[in-house]
Design a protein around this motif. Structure first.
Motif, short mmCIF file in Angstrom:
data_model
loop_
_atom_site.label_atom_id
_atom_site.label_comp_id
_atom_site.label_asym_id
_atom_site.label_seq_id
_atom_site.Cartn_x
_atom_site.Cartn_y
_atom_site.Cartn_z
N GLN A 110 11.39 36.38 34.76
CA GLN A 110 10.26 37.30 34.68
C GLN A 110 10.72 38.76 34.68
O GLN A 110 10.17 39.59 33.96
CB GLN A 110 9.31 37.06 35.87
N VAL A 111 11.74 39.05 35.47
CA VAL A 111 12.28 40.42 35.52
C VAL A 111 12.85 40.82 34.17
O VAL A 111 12.57 41.90 33.65
CB VAL A 111 13.34 40.55 36.62
N VAL A 112 13.67 39.94 33.59
CA VAL A 112 14.27 40.22 32.27
C VAL A 112 13.18 40.42 31.23
O VAL A 112 13.24 41.34 30.40
CB VAL A 112 15.21 39.08 31.85
N TYR A 113 12.17 39.57 31.26
CA TYR A 113 11.07 39.68 30.30
C TYR A 113 10.37 41.03 30.44
O TYR A 113 10.12 41.71 29.43
CB TYR A 113 10.08 38.53 30.54
N ARG A 130 2.89 32.83 26.08
CA ARG A 130 1.53 33.23 26.48
C ARG A 130 0.51 32.34 25.81
O ARG A 130 0.54 32.13 24.60
CB ARG A 130 1.28 34.69 26.09
N VAL A 131 -0.40 31.81 26.62
CA VAL A 131 -1.52 31.01 26.12
C VAL A 131 -2.77 31.58 26.78
O VAL A 131 -3.08 31.26 27.92
CB VAL A 131 -1.36 29.52 26.46
N GLY A 132 -3.47 32.45 26.07
CA GLY A 132 -4.61 33.13 26.65
C GLY A 132 -4.16 34.02 27.80
O GLY A 132 -3.25 34.83 27.66
N GLU A 133 -4.77 33.82 28.97
CA GLU A 133 -4.40 34.60 30.14
C GLU A 133 -3.33 33.91 30.97
O GLU A 133 -2.93 34.40 32.02
CB GLU A 133 -5.64 34.85 31.02
N ARG A 134 -2.83 32.78 30.51
CA ARG A 134 -1.80 32.03 31.23
C ARG A 134 -0.43 32.34 30.63
O ARG A 134 -0.29 32.51 29.42
CB ARG A 134 -2.08 30.53 31.16
N ALA A 135 0.57 32.40 31.50
CA ALA A 135 1.94 32.64 31.06
C ALA A 135 2.82 31.51 31.58
O ALA A 135 2.85 31.24 32.79
CB ALA A 135 2.45 33.98 31.58
N LEU A 136 3.53 30.86 30.68
CA LEU A 136 4.47 29.80 31.06
C LEU A 136 5.87 30.40 31.05
O LEU A 136 6.38 30.81 30.01
CB LEU A 136 4.39 28.63 30.08
N VAL A 137 6.47 30.48 32.22
CA VAL A 137 7.81 31.05 32.37
C VAL A 137 8.80 29.90 32.34
O VAL A 137 8.75 29.00 33.18
CB VAL A 137 7.95 31.84 33.68
N ILE A 193 2.26 44.42 34.49
CA ILE A 193 0.84 44.31 34.85
C ILE A 193 0.17 43.21 34.03
O ILE A 193 -0.59 42.39 34.56
CB ILE A 193 0.13 45.66 34.65
N ASP A 194 0.45 43.19 32.74
CA ASP A 194 -0.13 42.18 31.86
C ASP A 194 0.30 40.77 32.29
O ASP A 194 -0.49 39.82 32.23
CB ASP A 194 0.31 42.44 30.42
N LEU A 195 1.56 40.65 32.74
CA LEU A 195 2.06 39.34 33.16
C LEU A 195 1.47 38.90 34.49
O LEU A 195 0.95 37.79 34.61
CB LEU A 195 3.59 39.39 33.26
N PHE A 196 1.51 39.78 35.48
CA PHE A 196 1.15 39.38 36.84
C PHE A 196 -0.36 39.32 37.09
O PHE A 196 -0.79 38.70 38.06
CB PHE A 196 1.82 40.31 37.85
N GLU A 197 -1.15 39.94 36.25
CA GLU A 197 -2.58 39.86 36.48
C GLU A 197 -3.17 38.55 35.97
O GLU A 197 -4.31 38.22 36.27
CB GLU A 197 -3.30 41.04 35.81
N GLY A 198 -2.36 37.77 35.25
CA GLY A 198 -2.81 36.47 34.77
C GLY A 198 -2.25 35.34 35.61
O GLY A 198 -1.63 35.54 36.66
N VAL A 199 -2.45 34.13 35.16
CA VAL A 199 -1.94 32.94 35.84
C VAL A 199 -0.53 32.66 35.33
O VAL A 199 -0.30 32.62 34.12
CB VAL A 199 -2.85 31.72 35.57
N ILE A 200 0.42 32.48 36.25
CA ILE A 200 1.81 32.24 35.88
C ILE A 200 2.22 30.84 36.31
O ILE A 200 2.02 30.45 37.46
CB ILE A 200 2.75 33.28 36.53
N GLU A 201 2.79 30.10 35.40
CA GLU A 201 3.35 28.78 35.70
C GLU A 201 4.84 28.82 35.38
O GLU A 201 5.23 29.26 34.29
CB GLU A 201 2.66 27.70 34.87
N VAL A 202 5.66 28.37 36.32
CA VAL A 202 7.10 28.36 36.13
C VAL A 202 7.55 26.96 35.77
O VAL A 202 7.33 26.01 36.54
CB VAL A 202 7.85 28.85 37.39
N GLU A 203 8.16 26.82 34.62
CA GLU A 203 8.61 25.54 34.13
C GLU A 203 9.98 25.23 34.71
O GLU A 203 10.83 26.10 34.82
CB GLU A 203 8.67 25.57 32.60
N ALA A 204 10.21 23.98 35.06
CA ALA A 204 11.47 23.60 35.71
C ALA A 204 12.46 22.96 34.75
O ALA A 204 13.25 22.13 35.13
CB ALA A 204 11.18 22.64 36.86
N VAL A 205 12.40 23.34 33.48
CA VAL A 205 13.33 22.81 32.50
C VAL A 205 14.04 23.94 31.80
O VAL A 205 13.56 25.05 31.75
CB VAL A 205 12.62 21.92 31.45
#
Length: 210
Positions: A110-113, A130-137, A193-205
């Motif tokens: 997330q920091v690099v992004y 990014r999928v709508g307001e959700r972010a898959l990290v 701000i754009d990243l953290f104001e939405g829903v963040i999901e962290v992928e484990a792969v």
């Protein structure tokens, strides 16, 4: 009939080559996530913008001061200048994450992004979807982070060349570098701000970055 084995993400390849000095600096920068003393805010957008304005001013001052030495001596300050600004921006990302109540789930990806999405989008394109307001990290292995740092470093080398030219007109160059650092930091804040104001999901792969 024989089949060719597909090269895995961790197998040696051209992309596994050592990053440039700028890429190495990026690796050292993201090695440890900064802590933040910012509490979770009830008005995060406003507090994040306030924090961003202060960080942008600090980055402008740091960049302008390091851009003052003229000529050949000035060339030696380019990487320290970039590192100084990145450290300020990295702390800003952590502070904005804390303001939005998401520091506990902050990752190097997330920091690099946030730091480089606006300047080297191709280098970080596979870290956040990014999928709508959700972010898959997407989690990346150390090798993949190294490859991303190499890509970003190659992209930012062009900017470093421009910074070097500015060293030959130190006063004007310092003003320009300060202004650039201010705008650059504001863009980092906008991405965070754009990243953290939405829903963040962290992928484990791991993601195969090529």
């Amino acid at each position: 009939m024989t089949t060719r084995h597909r090269q895995s993400a961790d197998a040696p390849s051209d992309e596994a080559a050592d990053p440039s000095p700028i890429g190495q600096a990026i690796l050292s920068l993201i090695g440890k996530l900064p802590a933040s003393r910012e509490p979770r805010s009830r008005q995060p957008a406003q507090d994040a913008r306030r924090k961003a304005n202060g960080a942008a001013a600090k980055a402008a001052l740091a960049a302008g001061a390091l851009a003052l030495p003229p000529g050949v001596v000035g060339w030696l300050t380019i990487l320290p200048e970039m590192m100084g600004v990145w450290k300020i921006q990295k702390q800003l990302v952590a502070d904005i994450a804390a303001i939005y109540g998401k520091q506990a789930t902050l990752t190097p990806e997330q920091v690099v992004y946030c730091l480089f999405q606006h300047t080297a989008a191709q280098g970080v394109r596979d870290l956040v979807a990014r999928v709508g307001e959700r972010a898959l990290v997407r989690k990346a292995s150390p090798l993949l982070i190294r490859n991303i740092a190499r890509r970003i470093g190659a992209k930012l080398a062009q900017r470093a060349a421009g910074k070097g030219m500015a060293r030959w007109v130190p006063v004007i160059g310092a003003v320009g570098m300060g202004a650039y650092a201010y705008v650059d930091t504001a863009q980092v804040a906008a991405t965070a701000i754009d990243l953290f104001e939405g829903v963040i999901e962290v992928e484990a792969v791991e993601v195969d970055v090529r």
